[in-house]
Design a protein around this motif. Structure first.
Motif, PDB file in Angstrom:
ATOM      1  N   TYR A 170      61.425  34.325  47.450  1.00  0.00           N
ATOM      2  CA  TYR A 170      60.200  33.831  46.837  1.00  0.00           C
ATOM      3  C   TYR A 170      60.369  32.386  46.372  1.00  0.00           C
ATOM      4  CZ  TYR A 170      56.352  33.372  43.524  1.00  0.00           C
ATOM      5  OH  TYR A 170      55.264  32.940  42.860  1.00  0.00           O
ATOM      6  N   ASP A 171      61.520  32.076  45.785  1.00  0.00           N
ATOM      7  CA  ASP A 171      61.788  30.701  45.345  1.00  0.00           C
ATOM      8  C   ASP A 171      61.837  29.753  46.533  1.00  0.00           C
ATOM      9  OD1 ASP A 171      61.890  31.568  42.754  1.00  0.00           O
ATOM     10  OD2 ASP A 171      64.075  31.802  42.723  1.00  0.00           O
ATOM     11  N   ILE A 172      62.446  30.196  47.656  1.00  0.00           N
ATOM     12  CA  ILE A 172      62.517  29.335  48.845  1.00  0.00           C
ATOM     13  C   ILE A 172      61.126  29.058  49.390  1.00  0.00           C
ATOM     14  CG2 ILE A 172      63.326  29.242  51.225  1.00  0.00           C
ATOM     15  CD1 ILE A 172      65.786  30.841  50.331  1.00  0.00           C
ATOM     16  N   VAL A 196      68.468  44.113  46.117  1.00  0.00           N
ATOM     17  CA  VAL A 196      67.191  43.921  46.801  1.00  0.00           C
ATOM     18  C   VAL A 196      66.269  43.041  45.973  1.00  0.00           C
ATOM     19  CG1 VAL A 196      65.118  45.106  47.613  1.00  0.00           C
ATOM     20  CG2 VAL A 196      67.362  46.052  48.122  1.00  0.00           C
ATOM     21  N   ILE A 197      66.211  43.283  44.667  1.00  0.00           N
ATOM     22  CA  ILE A 197      65.354  42.468  43.790  1.00  0.00           C
ATOM     23  C   ILE A 197      65.826  41.018  43.775  1.00  0.00           C
ATOM     24  CG2 ILE A 197      64.641  42.135  41.397  1.00  0.00           C
ATOM     25  CD1 ILE A 197      64.671  45.156  41.063  1.00  0.00           C
ATOM     26  N   ALA A 198      67.133  40.809  43.697  1.00  0.00           N
ATOM     27  CA  ALA A 198      67.668  39.451  43.689  1.00  0.00           C
ATOM     28  C   ALA A 198      67.347  38.727  44.991  1.00  0.00           C
ATOM     29  CB  ALA A 198      69.178  39.490  43.444  1.00  0.00           C
ATOM     30  N   TRP A 258      75.615  53.355  42.633  1.00  0.00           N
ATOM     31  CA  TRP A 258      75.421  52.685  43.915  1.00  0.00           C
ATOM     32  C   TRP A 258      73.953  52.379  44.159  1.00  0.00           C
ATOM     33  CZ3 TRP A 258      72.958  54.074  48.523  1.00  0.00           C
ATOM     34  CH2 TRP A 258      73.245  53.261  49.608  1.00  0.00           C
ATOM     35  N   ALA A 259      73.074  53.310  43.814  1.00  0.00           N
ATOM     36  CA  ALA A 259      71.643  53.089  43.998  1.00  0.00           C
ATOM     37  C   ALA A 259      71.146  51.955  43.101  1.00  0.00           C
ATOM     38  CB  ALA A 259      70.880  54.381  43.709  1.00  0.00           C
ATOM     39  N   VAL A 260      71.611  51.919  41.854  1.00  0.00           N
ATOM     40  CA  VAL A 260      71.198  50.850  40.937  1.00  0.00           C
ATOM     41  C   VAL A 260      71.662  49.495  41.452  1.00  0.00           C
ATOM     42  CG1 VAL A 260      71.538  49.931  38.620  1.00  0.00           C
ATOM     43  CG2 VAL A 260      71.062  52.355  38.923  1.00  0.00           C
ATOM     44  N   CYS A 261      72.907  49.423  41.930  1.00  0.00           N
ATOM     45  CA  CYS A 261      73.421  48.155  42.459  1.00  0.00           C
ATOM     46  C   CYS A 261      72.624  47.716  43.684  1.00  0.00           C
ATOM     47  CB  CYS A 261      74.898  48.305  42.800  1.00  0.00           C
ATOM     48  SG  CYS A 261      75.973  48.546  41.370  1.00  0.00           S
ATOM     49  N   LEU A 262      72.297  48.666  44.568  1.00  0.00           N
ATOM     50  CA  LEU A 262      71.519  48.326  45.754  1.00  0.00           C
ATOM     51  C   LEU A 262      70.125  47.832  45.381  1.00  0.00           C
ATOM     52  CD1 LEU A 262      71.342  48.303  48.832  1.00  0.00           C
ATOM     53  CD2 LEU A 262      70.579  50.676  48.730  1.00  0.00           C
ATOM     54  N   TRP A 263      69.485  48.494  44.418  1.00  0.00           N
ATOM     55  CA  TRP A 263      68.158  48.076  43.973  1.00  0.00           C
ATOM     56  C   TRP A 263      68.205  46.691  43.349  1.00  0.00           C
ATOM     57  CZ3 TRP A 263      63.429  49.176  45.042  1.00  0.00           C
ATOM     58  CH2 TRP A 263      62.401  48.805  44.173  1.00  0.00           C
ATOM     59  N   ALA A 264      69.237  46.411  42.550  1.00  0.00           N
ATOM     60  CA  ALA A 264      69.378  45.085  41.943  1.00  0.00           C
ATOM     61  C   ALA A 264      69.587  44.016  43.011  1.00  0.00           C
ATOM     62  CB  ALA A 264      70.546  45.092  40.955  1.00  0.00           C
TER      63      ALA A 264
END
Length: 223
Positions: A156-158, A148-150, A140-146
C-alpha cells in the motif's frame, strides 16, 4: 538377640510388580530408629544363585530386583543399616516370577493401582502433547497473519508513493509552458533591440529629408 545400638529388623516386607525378569521389594522401618541404608539377601529357592544388595546413605524403603529368571522361585530377606551396624534379617519372603506369556494377576490390588497410574500418566502425556501442538499451530498462524498484514501495508505504501510521483510529473509540464509567458526572458529583450535597429535603418530617410529642411537646420543636424 538384637544389639542395643543396632536398628530393629524391617517389617512388612512385600514383593510387588512381579514380572518375568524383575520384581520390587518394599518394607517399613519402625519409627524412632536412625537408618542410613539397607541390605537385601536374594537367592533362588533351588540354591543355584545368591545375590547380596547393599546401599547406604539413602532413605529409600524399596528396591527393584533385576535379572531374575522367569518362572522361578526366590527368597528374600531385608536388613536395616544403622550408625552402629546392621539389624537382624527380616522374615523370609517367598515369591515366584512370571512367565513371558503371563499377565499381571487381576487379584493384585497394588499391581492394578500401578497399572492405572501408568495409564493415567500416558493420558496426561498425550494431553500435554496435544496442547503443545495446538499452541505451536496457533503461534504459527499468528505469525503468518502478521506477515500478511505487513506485506499488505508495504504494498500500500509503494502504491501511494507511485501515485504521488505521478502527480508531481503531471504538474511539471504546466509550469514549463507558463515560463515563456513571463515578461522576463531573452526573447523579449531581443524585441526591445529591434526598434534600435529600425532606427538605424531609418537614418538614411532622415538624411534624405535633410534637403527639405532649411539651411540653418541642416547645419545644426549632425550628419
Amino acid at each position: 538377640l538384637a544389639h542395643p545400638d543396632r536398628p530393629p529388623s524391617p517389617v512388612n516386607v512385600t514383593v510387588t510388580q512381579l514380572k518375568a525378569n524383575s520384581a520390587t521389594v518394599s518394607w517399613d522401618v519402625p519409627e524412632g530408629d536412625v537408618v542410613i541404608g539397607y541390605a537385601i539377601l536374594q537367592q533362588r529357592q533351588d540354591g543355584q544363585m545368591q545375590r547380596f544388595i547393599r546401599e547406604v546413605n539413602t532413605t529409600n524403603r524399596a528396591c527393584v530386583l533385576w535379572d531374575l529368571a522367569e518362572d522361578a522361585d526366590y527368597i528374600i530377606q531385608v536388613q536395616s543399616i544403622g550408625l552402629y551396624g546392621e539389624s537382624q534379617a527380616s522374615k523370609r519372603v517367598h515369591f515366584r516370577t512370571l512367565k513371558e506369556t503371563d499377565r499381571l494377576p487381576s487379584n493384585s490390588s497394588n499391581q492394578g493401582d500401578i497399572t492405572m497410574e501408568g495409564l493415567d500418566k500416558d493420558r496426561q502425556l498425550q494431553t500435554g502433547e496435544i496442547i503443545i501442538i495446538v499452541a505451536v499451530l496457533l503461534m504459527w498462524a499468528v505469525c503468518l497473519w502478521a506477515a500478511v498484514i505487513a506485506l499488505f501495508c508495504r504494498q500500500y505504501d509503494i502504491i501511494k508513493d507511485n501515485d504521488s510521483n505521478n502527480n508531481k510529473e503531471k504538474t511539471k509540464p504546466s509550469s514549463e509552458h507558463s515560463t515563456p509567458e513571463r515578461p522576463s526572458g531573452g526573447l523579449l529583450r531581443s524585441k526591445k533591440k529591434s526598434p534600435s535597429v529600425n532606427i538605424i535603418e531609418v537614418a538614411p530617410v532622415w538624411g534624405c529629408a535633410r534637403s527639405q529642411l532649411p539651411s540653418h537646420a541642416c547645419r545644426a543636424w549632425p550628419c
